[in-house]
Scaffold this active site. Structure first.
Site, PDB file in Angstrom:
ATOM      1  N   LYS A  41      -1.184  -4.956   8.739  1.00 58.66           N
ATOM      2  CA  LYS A  41       0.184  -4.566   8.388  1.00 58.66           C
ATOM      3  C   LYS A  41       0.725  -3.750   9.553  1.00 58.66           C
ATOM      4  O   LYS A  41       0.124  -2.740   9.937  1.00 58.66           O
ATOM      5  CB  LYS A  41       0.192  -3.746   7.092  1.00 58.66           C
ATOM      6  CG  LYS A  41       1.570  -3.228   6.681  1.00 58.66           C
ATOM      7  CD  LYS A  41       1.524  -2.650   5.272  1.00 58.66           C
ATOM      8  CE  LYS A  41       2.876  -2.117   4.815  1.00 58.66           C
ATOM      9  NZ  LYS A  41       3.175  -0.769   5.302  1.00 58.66           N
ATOM     10  N   GLY A  83       9.853  -3.887   3.886  1.00 55.43           N
ATOM     11  CA  GLY A  83      10.892  -2.966   4.350  1.00 55.43           C
ATOM     12  C   GLY A  83      12.215  -3.176   3.637  1.00 55.43           C
ATOM     13  O   GLY A  83      13.212  -2.540   3.960  1.00 55.43           O
ATOM     14  N   CYS A 122       1.441   3.078   9.901  1.00 55.21           N
ATOM     15  CA  CYS A 122       1.756   4.419   9.394  1.00 55.21           C
ATOM     16  C   CYS A 122       2.210   5.341  10.526  1.00 55.21           C
ATOM     17  O   CYS A 122       1.493   5.516  11.519  1.00 55.21           O
ATOM     18  CB  CYS A 122       0.546   5.021   8.687  1.00 55.21           C
ATOM     19  SG  CYS A 122       0.937   6.624   7.977  1.00 55.21           S
ATOM     20  N   ALA A 126       7.395  -1.840  -1.663  1.00 51.80           N
ATOM     21  CA  ALA A 126       6.857  -0.490  -1.857  1.00 51.80           C
ATOM     22  C   ALA A 126       7.799   0.325  -2.747  1.00 51.80           C
ATOM     23  O   ALA A 126       7.603   0.444  -3.951  1.00 51.80           O
ATOM     24  CB  ALA A 126       6.620   0.188  -0.517  1.00 51.80           C
ATOM     25  N   ARG A 127       8.872   0.894  -2.153  1.00 55.15           N
ATOM     26  CA  ARG A 127       9.675   1.882  -2.878  1.00 55.15           C
ATOM     27  C   ARG A 127      10.347   1.329  -4.134  1.00 55.15           C
ATOM     28  O   ARG A 127      10.443   2.039  -5.141  1.00 55.15           O
ATOM     29  CB  ARG A 127      10.711   2.501  -1.941  1.00 55.15           C
ATOM     30  CG  ARG A 127      10.079   3.455  -0.904  1.00 55.15           C
ATOM     31  CD  ARG A 127      11.054   3.739   0.222  1.00 55.15           C
ATOM     32  NE  ARG A 127      11.416   2.523   0.908  1.00 55.15           N
ATOM     33  CZ  ARG A 127      12.602   2.259   1.437  1.00 55.15           C
ATOM     34  NH1 ARG A 127      13.561   3.153   1.366  1.00 55.15           N
ATOM     35  NH2 ARG A 127      12.840   1.114   2.051  1.00 55.15           N
ATOM     36  N   PRO A 167       0.845  -1.204   0.000  1.00 50.01           N
ATOM     37  CA  PRO A 167       0.000   0.000   0.000  1.00 50.01           C
ATOM     38  C   PRO A 167       0.876   1.249   0.000  1.00 50.01           C
ATOM     39  O   PRO A 167       1.813   1.341   0.798  1.00 50.01           O
ATOM     40  CB  PRO A 167      -0.782  -0.120   1.318  1.00 50.01           C
ATOM     41  CG  PRO A 167       0.058  -0.992   2.195  1.00 50.01           C
ATOM     42  CD  PRO A 167       0.809  -1.919   1.277  1.00 50.01           C
ATOM     43  N   MET A 168       0.586   2.167  -0.916  1.00 49.05           N
ATOM     44  CA  MET A 168       1.311   3.452  -0.940  1.00 49.05           C
ATOM     45  C   MET A 168       0.321   4.550  -1.299  1.00 49.05           C
ATOM     46  O   MET A 168      -0.284   4.511  -2.383  1.00 49.05           O
ATOM     47  CB  MET A 168       2.441   3.432  -1.974  1.00 49.05           C
ATOM     48  CG  MET A 168       3.663   2.646  -1.545  1.00 49.05           C
ATOM     49  SD  MET A 168       4.961   2.698  -2.792  1.00 49.05           S
ATOM     50  CE  MET A 168       4.403   1.455  -3.947  1.00 49.05           C
ATOM     51  N   GLU A 226      -3.803   3.369   1.525  1.00 48.61           N
ATOM     52  CA  GLU A 226      -4.663   3.416   2.713  1.00 48.61           C
ATOM     53  C   GLU A 226      -5.902   4.267   2.415  1.00 48.61           C
ATOM     54  O   GLU A 226      -5.790   5.400   1.927  1.00 48.61           O
ATOM     55  CB  GLU A 226      -3.903   4.036   3.885  1.00 48.61           C
ATOM     56  CG  GLU A 226      -4.769   4.176   5.123  1.00 48.61           C
ATOM     57  CD  GLU A 226      -4.068   4.958   6.222  1.00 48.61           C
ATOM     58  OE1 GLU A 226      -3.953   4.443   7.329  1.00 48.61           O
ATOM     59  OE2 GLU A 226      -3.631   6.103   5.952  1.00 48.61           O
ATOM     60  N   HIS A 251       6.636  -4.572   8.450  1.00 42.57           N
ATOM     61  CA  HIS A 251       7.694  -3.655   8.042  1.00 42.57           C
ATOM     62  C   HIS A 251       8.717  -3.655   9.184  1.00 42.57           C
ATOM     63  O   HIS A 251       8.370  -3.332  10.316  1.00 42.57           O
ATOM     64  CB  HIS A 251       7.083  -2.266   7.805  1.00 42.57           C
ATOM     65  CG  HIS A 251       8.074  -1.223   7.417  1.00 42.57           C
ATOM     66  ND1 HIS A 251       7.713   0.092   7.221  1.00 42.57           N
ATOM     67  CD2 HIS A 251       9.406  -1.283   7.183  1.00 42.57           C
ATOM     68  CE1 HIS A 251       8.788   0.790   6.880  1.00 42.57           C
ATOM     69  NE2 HIS A 251       9.819  -0.015   6.847  1.00 42.57           N
TER      70      HIS A 251
HETATM   71  C1  LIG Z   1       4.883   6.948  -1.089  1.00 46.39           C
HETATM   72  C2  LIG Z   1       4.603   5.962   0.024  1.00 46.39           C
HETATM   73  C3  LIG Z   1       3.321   5.846   0.509  1.00 46.39           C
HETATM   74  C4  LIG Z   1       3.029   4.903   1.521  1.00 46.39           C
HETATM   75  N1  LIG Z   1       1.737   4.732   1.915  1.00 46.39           N
HETATM   76  C5  LIG Z   1       1.423   3.700   2.769  1.00 46.39           C
HETATM   77  C6  LIG Z   1       0.080   3.364   3.054  1.00 46.39           C
HETATM   78  O1  LIG Z   1      -0.876   3.954   2.515  1.00 46.39           O
HETATM   79  N2  LIG Z   1      -0.148   2.347   3.933  1.00 46.39           N
HETATM   80  C7  LIG Z   1       0.872   1.644   4.518  1.00 46.39           C
HETATM   81  O2  LIG Z   1       0.625   0.716   5.294  1.00 46.39           O
HETATM   82  N3  LIG Z   1       2.165   1.930   4.239  1.00 46.39           N
HETATM   83  C8  LIG Z   1       2.455   2.916   3.363  1.00 46.39           C
HETATM   84  N4  LIG Z   1       3.761   3.143   3.026  1.00 46.39           N
HETATM   85  C9  LIG Z   1       4.809   2.281   3.587  1.00 46.39           C
HETATM   86  C10 LIG Z   1       5.089   1.100   2.637  1.00 46.39           C
HETATM   87  O3  LIG Z   1       3.931   0.321   2.396  1.00 46.39           O
HETATM   88  C11 LIG Z   1       6.197   0.198   3.195  1.00 46.39           C
HETATM   89  O4  LIG Z   1       5.796  -0.319   4.438  1.00 46.39           O
HETATM   90  C12 LIG Z   1       7.524   0.923   3.385  1.00 46.39           C
HETATM   91  O5  LIG Z   1       7.823   1.793   2.296  1.00 46.39           O
HETATM   92  C13 LIG Z   1       8.668  -0.093   3.520  1.00 46.39           C
HETATM   93  O6  LIG Z   1       8.714  -0.968   2.402  1.00 46.39           O
HETATM   94  P1  LIG Z   1       9.802  -0.797   1.228  1.00 46.39           P
HETATM   95  O7  LIG Z   1      11.155  -0.962   1.844  1.00 46.39           O
HETATM   96  O8  LIG Z   1       9.489  -1.878   0.236  1.00 46.39           O
HETATM   97  O9  LIG Z   1       9.648   0.592   0.668  1.00 46.39           O
HETATM   98  C14 LIG Z   1       4.067   4.088   2.050  1.00 46.39           C
HETATM   99  C15 LIG Z   1       5.373   4.246   1.555  1.00 46.39           C
HETATM  100  C16 LIG Z   1       5.643   5.144   0.547  1.00 46.39           C
HETATM  101  C17 LIG Z   1       7.051   5.254   0.012  1.00 46.39           C
END
Ligand SMILES: Cc1cc2nc3c(=O)[nH]c(=O)nc-3n(C[C@H](O)[C@H](O)[C@H](O)COP(=O)(O)O)c2cc1C
Length: 306
Positions: free
Chosen positions: A177, A237, A137, A263-264, A39-40, A64, A205
Protein backbone atom coordinates in the site's frame (compact mmCIF):
# COMPACT_ATOMS: atom_id res chain seq x y z
CA UNK A 1 -9.95 1.36 -16.68
CA UNK A 2 -11.07 -1.54 -18.80
CA UNK A 3 -7.50 -2.35 -19.76
CA UNK A 4 -6.53 -2.77 -16.14
CA UNK A 5 -9.60 -4.78 -15.31
CA UNK A 6 -9.26 -7.01 -18.35
CA UNK A 7 -5.61 -7.66 -17.56
CA UNK A 8 -6.38 -8.49 -13.99
CA UNK A 9 -9.27 -10.80 -14.69
CA UNK A 10 -7.50 -12.62 -17.48
CA UNK A 11 -4.30 -12.80 -15.50
CA UNK A 12 -2.44 -11.41 -18.52
CA UNK A 13 0.55 -10.11 -16.62
CA UNK A 14 3.91 -9.66 -18.30
CA UNK A 15 6.09 -12.66 -19.08
CA UNK A 16 8.31 -12.46 -16.01
CA UNK A 17 5.40 -12.37 -13.67
CA UNK A 18 3.62 -15.25 -15.36
CA UNK A 19 6.73 -17.30 -14.92
CA UNK A 20 6.89 -16.32 -11.27
CA UNK A 21 3.29 -17.34 -10.67
CA UNK A 22 3.95 -20.75 -12.22
CA UNK A 23 6.70 -21.30 -9.67
CA UNK A 24 4.41 -20.47 -6.78
CA UNK A 25 1.52 -22.49 -5.35
CA UNK A 26 -2.04 -21.44 -6.07
CA UNK A 27 -3.14 -18.07 -4.65
CA UNK A 28 -6.63 -18.12 -3.24
CA UNK A 29 -7.48 -14.46 -2.64
CA UNK A 30 -8.43 -12.31 -5.62
CA UNK A 31 -8.02 -8.53 -5.47
CA UNK A 32 -10.01 -7.63 -8.61
CA UNK A 33 -13.50 -6.17 -8.35
CA UNK A 34 -13.37 -5.94 -4.55
CA UNK A 35 -14.57 -3.45 -1.94
CA UNK A 36 -12.10 -3.41 0.91
CA UNK A 37 -11.85 -2.14 4.48
CA UNK A 38 -8.59 -0.15 4.76
CA UNK A 39 -5.96 -0.62 7.44
CA UNK A 40 -6.61 1.85 10.27
CA UNK A 41 -4.61 1.89 13.50
CA UNK A 42 -6.81 1.12 16.51
CA UNK A 43 -9.87 0.93 14.24
CA UNK A 44 -9.41 -2.04 11.89
CA UNK A 45 -9.46 -4.51 14.76
CA UNK A 46 -11.44 -7.75 14.83
CA UNK A 47 -14.93 -6.34 15.66
CA UNK A 48 -14.69 -3.65 12.96
CA UNK A 49 -13.37 -6.16 10.42
CA UNK A 50 -16.14 -8.68 11.12
CA UNK A 51 -18.85 -6.04 11.01
CA UNK A 52 -17.50 -4.72 7.70
CA UNK A 53 -17.50 -8.25 6.24
CA UNK A 54 -21.04 -8.89 7.47
CA UNK A 55 -22.14 -5.60 5.91
CA UNK A 56 -20.64 -6.58 2.54
CA UNK A 57 -16.91 -5.79 2.43
CA UNK A 58 -15.10 -8.40 0.35
CA UNK A 59 -11.69 -8.08 2.01
CA UNK A 60 -10.53 -6.50 5.28
CA UNK A 61 -7.07 -5.28 6.29
CA UNK A 62 -5.75 -5.27 9.84
CA UNK A 63 -4.38 -2.11 11.36
CA UNK A 64 -0.63 -1.76 10.77
CA UNK A 65 1.26 -4.23 12.96
CA UNK A 66 4.93 -3.44 13.45
CA UNK A 67 7.18 -6.38 12.59
CA UNK A 68 9.36 -6.29 15.72
CA UNK A 69 6.28 -6.20 17.96
CA UNK A 70 4.72 -9.15 16.17
CA UNK A 71 7.92 -11.18 16.32
CA UNK A 72 7.87 -10.98 20.11
CA UNK A 73 4.42 -12.61 20.23
CA UNK A 74 3.34 -16.14 20.98
CA UNK A 75 0.52 -17.62 18.89
CA UNK A 76 -2.17 -18.83 21.26
CA UNK A 77 -5.44 -20.56 20.35
CA UNK A 78 -8.18 -19.13 22.54
CA UNK A 79 -10.95 -21.76 22.85
CA UNK A 80 -13.15 -19.52 24.98
CA UNK A 81 -13.47 -16.80 22.33
CA UNK A 82 -12.86 -19.04 19.31
CA UNK A 83 -9.93 -16.86 18.26
CA UNK A 84 -6.25 -17.07 17.52
CA UNK A 85 -4.34 -14.52 19.58
CA UNK A 86 -0.83 -13.16 19.18
CA UNK A 87 0.23 -12.17 22.67
CA UNK A 88 3.40 -10.31 23.61
CA UNK A 89 5.63 -10.73 26.67
CA UNK A 90 3.54 -8.14 28.55
CA UNK A 91 0.39 -10.25 27.98
CA UNK A 92 -0.95 -7.69 25.48
CA UNK A 93 -3.00 -9.09 22.59
CA UNK A 94 -1.23 -7.54 19.63
CA UNK A 95 -3.38 -9.28 17.00
CA UNK A 96 -6.59 -11.28 17.36
CA UNK A 97 -8.32 -13.09 14.52
CA UNK A 98 -10.89 -15.86 13.94
CA UNK A 99 -11.98 -18.35 11.29
CA UNK A 100 -14.79 -16.15 9.95
CA UNK A 101 -12.33 -13.69 8.41
CA UNK A 102 -9.44 -16.05 7.65
CA UNK A 103 -9.84 -16.21 3.85
CA UNK A 104 -10.58 -12.49 3.45
CA UNK A 105 -8.03 -11.04 5.86
CA UNK A 106 -4.91 -9.13 4.88
CA UNK A 107 -2.43 -8.45 7.66
CA UNK A 108 -0.58 -5.17 7.21
CA UNK A 109 3.03 -5.05 8.35
CA UNK A 110 5.01 -1.98 9.29
CA UNK A 111 8.64 -2.74 8.46
CA UNK A 112 11.91 -1.43 7.13
CA UNK A 113 13.81 -4.69 7.14
CA UNK A 114 13.35 -7.66 4.78
CA UNK A 115 14.40 -10.38 7.22
CA UNK A 116 12.37 -9.03 10.11
CA UNK A 117 9.37 -8.67 7.82
CA UNK A 118 9.82 -12.27 6.71
CA UNK A 119 10.02 -13.57 10.28
CA UNK A 120 6.80 -11.73 11.16
CA UNK A 121 5.07 -12.85 7.96
CA UNK A 122 5.95 -16.50 8.52
CA UNK A 123 4.67 -16.31 12.07
CA UNK A 124 1.17 -15.21 10.99
CA UNK A 125 0.94 -16.68 7.48
CA UNK A 126 -1.34 -19.60 8.39
CA UNK A 127 -3.94 -17.29 9.93
CA UNK A 128 -4.33 -14.75 7.11
CA UNK A 129 -5.15 -14.74 3.39
CA UNK A 130 -2.41 -12.26 2.41
CA UNK A 131 0.25 -9.98 3.83
CA UNK A 132 0.57 -6.28 3.00
CA UNK A 133 3.46 -3.87 3.53
CA UNK A 134 2.63 -0.34 4.62
CA UNK A 135 4.53 2.08 2.39
CA UNK A 136 2.26 5.06 2.90
CA UNK A 137 2.12 6.08 6.54
CA UNK A 138 3.36 9.69 6.94
CA UNK A 139 3.37 9.70 10.75
CA UNK A 140 6.66 10.63 12.43
CA UNK A 141 6.79 7.27 14.26
CA UNK A 142 6.89 5.49 10.88
CA UNK A 143 9.21 7.93 9.13
CA UNK A 144 11.74 7.98 11.97
CA UNK A 145 11.76 4.18 11.92
CA UNK A 146 12.35 4.15 8.14
CA UNK A 147 8.90 2.58 7.63
CA UNK A 148 5.68 3.66 5.90
CA UNK A 149 6.12 6.50 3.44
CA UNK A 150 9.86 6.68 4.23
CA UNK A 151 10.09 3.69 1.89
CA UNK A 152 8.61 5.55 -1.09
CA UNK A 153 11.98 7.07 -1.95
CA UNK A 154 13.97 3.87 -1.39
CA UNK A 155 13.11 1.61 -4.34
CA UNK A 156 15.93 -0.84 -3.61
CA UNK A 157 14.69 -1.37 -0.07
CA UNK A 158 11.11 -1.66 -1.34
CA UNK A 159 12.18 -4.36 -3.78
CA UNK A 160 14.20 -6.22 -1.15
CA UNK A 161 11.38 -6.29 1.37
CA UNK A 162 8.71 -7.35 -1.11
CA UNK A 163 10.87 -9.86 -2.95
CA UNK A 164 11.98 -11.46 0.30
CA UNK A 165 8.34 -11.83 1.35
CA UNK A 166 7.22 -13.13 -2.05
CA UNK A 167 9.97 -15.75 -2.16
CA UNK A 168 9.94 -16.70 1.50
CA UNK A 169 6.29 -17.18 2.45
CA UNK A 170 5.42 -20.30 0.45
CA UNK A 171 3.07 -18.67 -2.05
CA UNK A 172 1.23 -16.43 0.40
CA UNK A 173 -0.03 -13.43 -1.61
CA UNK A 174 1.97 -10.29 -0.81
CA UNK A 175 0.61 -6.79 -1.44
CA UNK A 176 1.79 -3.22 -0.89
CA UNK A 177 0.00 0.00 0.00
CA UNK A 178 1.59 3.25 -1.14
CA UNK A 179 0.90 6.95 -1.38
CA UNK A 180 1.55 8.68 -4.70
CA UNK A 181 4.82 10.53 -5.32
CA UNK A 182 4.80 14.20 -6.48
CA UNK A 183 4.62 13.31 -10.21
CA UNK A 184 2.83 10.55 -12.12
CA UNK A 185 6.16 9.53 -13.68
CA UNK A 186 7.85 9.08 -10.29
CA UNK A 187 4.88 7.07 -9.07
CA UNK A 188 4.84 4.87 -12.17
CA UNK A 189 8.52 4.16 -11.78
CA UNK A 190 8.01 3.03 -8.16
CA UNK A 191 5.04 0.91 -9.23
CA UNK A 192 7.26 -0.86 -11.76
CA UNK A 193 9.70 -1.76 -8.98
CA UNK A 194 6.84 -3.06 -6.84
CA UNK A 195 5.41 -5.13 -9.70
CA UNK A 196 8.81 -6.58 -10.49
CA UNK A 197 9.04 -7.93 -6.94
CA UNK A 198 6.10 -10.21 -7.76
CA UNK A 199 3.39 -8.79 -5.52
CA UNK A 200 -0.24 -9.79 -6.07
CA UNK A 201 -1.90 -6.36 -5.78
CA UNK A 202 -1.17 -2.73 -4.99
CA UNK A 203 -3.31 -0.25 -3.04
CA UNK A 204 -2.73 3.41 -3.86
CA UNK A 205 -3.73 6.36 -1.70
CA UNK A 206 -3.87 9.32 -4.09
CA UNK A 207 -2.14 11.83 -1.81
CA UNK A 208 1.57 12.49 -1.40
CA UNK A 209 3.45 12.05 1.86
CA UNK A 210 2.99 15.75 2.68
CA UNK A 211 -0.66 16.00 1.73
CA UNK A 212 -3.43 15.82 4.31
CA UNK A 213 -7.05 14.60 4.02
CA UNK A 214 -8.23 18.13 3.16
CA UNK A 215 -6.11 18.05 -0.02
CA UNK A 216 -7.84 16.55 -3.05
CA UNK A 217 -7.13 12.91 -3.80
CA UNK A 218 -5.20 12.57 -7.04
CA UNK A 219 -7.64 10.19 -8.73
CA UNK A 220 -6.02 10.86 -12.12
CA UNK A 221 -2.67 9.52 -10.81
CA UNK A 222 -4.38 6.32 -9.73
CA UNK A 223 -6.14 6.12 -13.10
CA UNK A 224 -2.84 6.49 -14.98
CA UNK A 225 -1.28 3.71 -12.92
CA UNK A 226 -4.28 1.39 -13.21
CA UNK A 227 -4.18 1.81 -17.00
CA UNK A 228 -0.67 0.39 -17.28
CA UNK A 229 -0.37 -1.87 -14.25
CA UNK A 230 -0.10 -5.61 -14.67
CA UNK A 231 -1.55 -6.38 -11.24
CA UNK A 232 -4.84 -5.31 -9.63
CA UNK A 233 -4.68 -1.71 -8.43
CA UNK A 234 -6.86 -0.84 -5.44
CA UNK A 235 -7.98 2.81 -5.36
CA UNK A 236 -7.84 4.55 -1.99
CA UNK A 237 -8.25 8.06 -0.67
CA UNK A 238 -11.83 8.66 -1.80
CA UNK A 239 -13.70 8.81 1.49
CA UNK A 240 -14.50 12.50 1.06
CA UNK A 241 -16.45 11.59 -2.08
CA UNK A 242 -18.07 8.47 -0.59
CA UNK A 243 -21.22 9.28 1.39
CA UNK A 244 -23.46 6.41 0.30
CA UNK A 245 -22.80 2.99 -1.17
CA UNK A 246 -23.41 4.11 -4.77
CA UNK A 247 -20.50 6.57 -4.45
CA UNK A 248 -18.11 3.62 -4.25
CA UNK A 249 -18.92 2.80 -7.87
CA UNK A 250 -18.34 6.44 -8.86
CA UNK A 251 -14.93 6.46 -7.14
CA UNK A 252 -14.09 3.15 -8.83
CA UNK A 253 -14.94 4.69 -12.21
CA UNK A 254 -13.06 7.93 -11.64
CA UNK A 255 -9.88 6.04 -10.70
CA UNK A 256 -10.18 3.35 -13.37
CA UNK A 257 -9.72 0.61 -10.80
CA UNK A 258 -11.82 -2.47 -10.29
CA UNK A 259 -11.19 -2.44 -6.53
CA UNK A 260 -11.71 0.26 -3.94
CA UNK A 261 -10.34 0.51 -0.39
CA UNK A 262 -12.25 2.62 2.14
CA UNK A 263 -10.97 4.03 5.44
CA UNK A 264 -12.66 7.14 6.87
CA UNK A 265 -16.10 6.57 5.30
CA UNK A 266 -16.13 3.12 6.92
CA UNK A 267 -14.82 4.49 10.20
CA UNK A 268 -17.73 6.95 10.17
CA UNK A 269 -20.34 4.28 9.41
CA UNK A 270 -19.27 0.88 8.16
CA UNK A 271 -22.71 0.11 6.75
CA UNK A 272 -21.23 1.96 3.75
CA UNK A 273 -20.38 -1.57 2.59
CA UNK A 274 -24.07 -2.53 2.38
CA UNK A 275 -25.55 -2.47 -1.10
CA UNK A 276 -28.44 -0.17 -0.22
CA UNK A 277 -29.42 3.43 -0.89
CA UNK A 278 -28.98 4.72 2.65
CA UNK A 279 -26.62 4.01 5.50
CA UNK A 280 -27.95 2.14 8.51
CA UNK A 281 -28.83 4.42 11.45
CA UNK A 282 -25.78 4.96 13.68
CA UNK A 283 -27.41 3.47 16.77
CA UNK A 284 -27.97 0.20 14.90
CA UNK A 285 -24.33 0.14 13.71
CA UNK A 286 -23.08 0.96 17.22
CA UNK A 287 -25.20 -1.80 18.73
CA UNK A 288 -23.84 -4.42 16.34
CA UNK A 289 -20.28 -3.13 16.78
CA UNK A 290 -20.47 -3.23 20.58
CA UNK A 291 -21.92 -6.74 20.49
CA UNK A 292 -18.88 -7.87 18.53
CA UNK A 293 -16.57 -6.00 20.92
CA UNK A 294 -18.13 -7.93 23.79
CA UNK A 295 -18.13 -11.27 21.94
CA UNK A 296 -14.44 -10.89 21.13
CA UNK A 297 -13.38 -9.14 24.33
CA UNK A 298 -12.04 -6.14 22.43
CA UNK A 299 -9.81 -3.97 24.60
CA UNK A 300 -11.61 -0.83 25.69
CA UNK A 301 -8.77 1.38 24.38
CA UNK A 302 -9.49 0.02 20.88
CA UNK A 303 -13.27 0.29 21.07
CA UNK A 304 -14.25 3.39 19.14
CA UNK A 305 -17.56 4.95 18.40
CA UNK A 306 -17.17 7.78 15.96
C1 LIG B 1 -7.68 6.41 12.02
C2 LIG B 1 -6.82 6.06 10.82
C3 LIG B 1 -5.82 5.13 10.96
C4 LIG B 1 -5.04 4.76 9.84
N1 LIG B 1 -4.11 3.77 9.98
C5 LIG B 1 -3.48 3.28 8.87
C6 LIG B 1 -2.66 2.13 8.93
O1 LIG B 1 -2.52 1.48 9.98
N2 LIG B 1 -2.04 1.73 7.79
C7 LIG B 1 -2.20 2.38 6.60
O2 LIG B 1 -1.63 1.98 5.58
N3 LIG B 1 -2.99 3.47 6.50
C8 LIG B 1 -3.65 3.91 7.60
N4 LIG B 1 -4.52 4.96 7.48
C9 LIG B 1 -4.75 5.56 6.16
C10 LIG B 1 -5.96 4.88 5.47
O3 LIG B 1 -5.77 3.48 5.33
C11 LIG B 1 -6.23 5.50 4.10
O4 LIG B 1 -5.10 5.33 3.28
C12 LIG B 1 -6.55 6.99 4.16
O5 LIG B 1 -7.41 7.31 5.25
C13 LIG B 1 -7.22 7.44 2.86
O6 LIG B 1 -8.38 6.68 2.58
P1 LIG B 1 -9.86 7.25 2.85
O7 LIG B 1 -10.04 8.46 1.98
O8 LIG B 1 -10.79 6.14 2.47
O9 LIG B 1 -9.95 7.64 4.30
C14 LIG B 1 -5.28 5.36 8.58
C15 LIG B 1 -6.29 6.32 8.46
C16 LIG B 1 -7.07 6.66 9.55
C17 LIG B 1 -8.18 7.67 9.38
Amino acid sequence: MDDNRADNENGSANGDRNQQQEERPEESICFSGKTILAPMVRTSTLPMRLLSLRFGADIVYTEELIDYKLIRCQRVVNPVLGTVDYIDDQAVVVFRTCAEERDRLVLQLGTNDPQRALTAARLVAADVAAIDVNMGCPKSFSIKGGMGSALLTQPDKVYDILRTLVMGTGGKPITAKIRVLPSIEQTLSLVKVIESAGVTALAIHGRTQCERPKDPNRNHYIEAIARTATIPVIANGGSDEIGVHADIKRFRQSTGCSSVMIARAAQKNCSIFMARDELLPMDEVIKQYLELCIDYDNHVSNTFIH
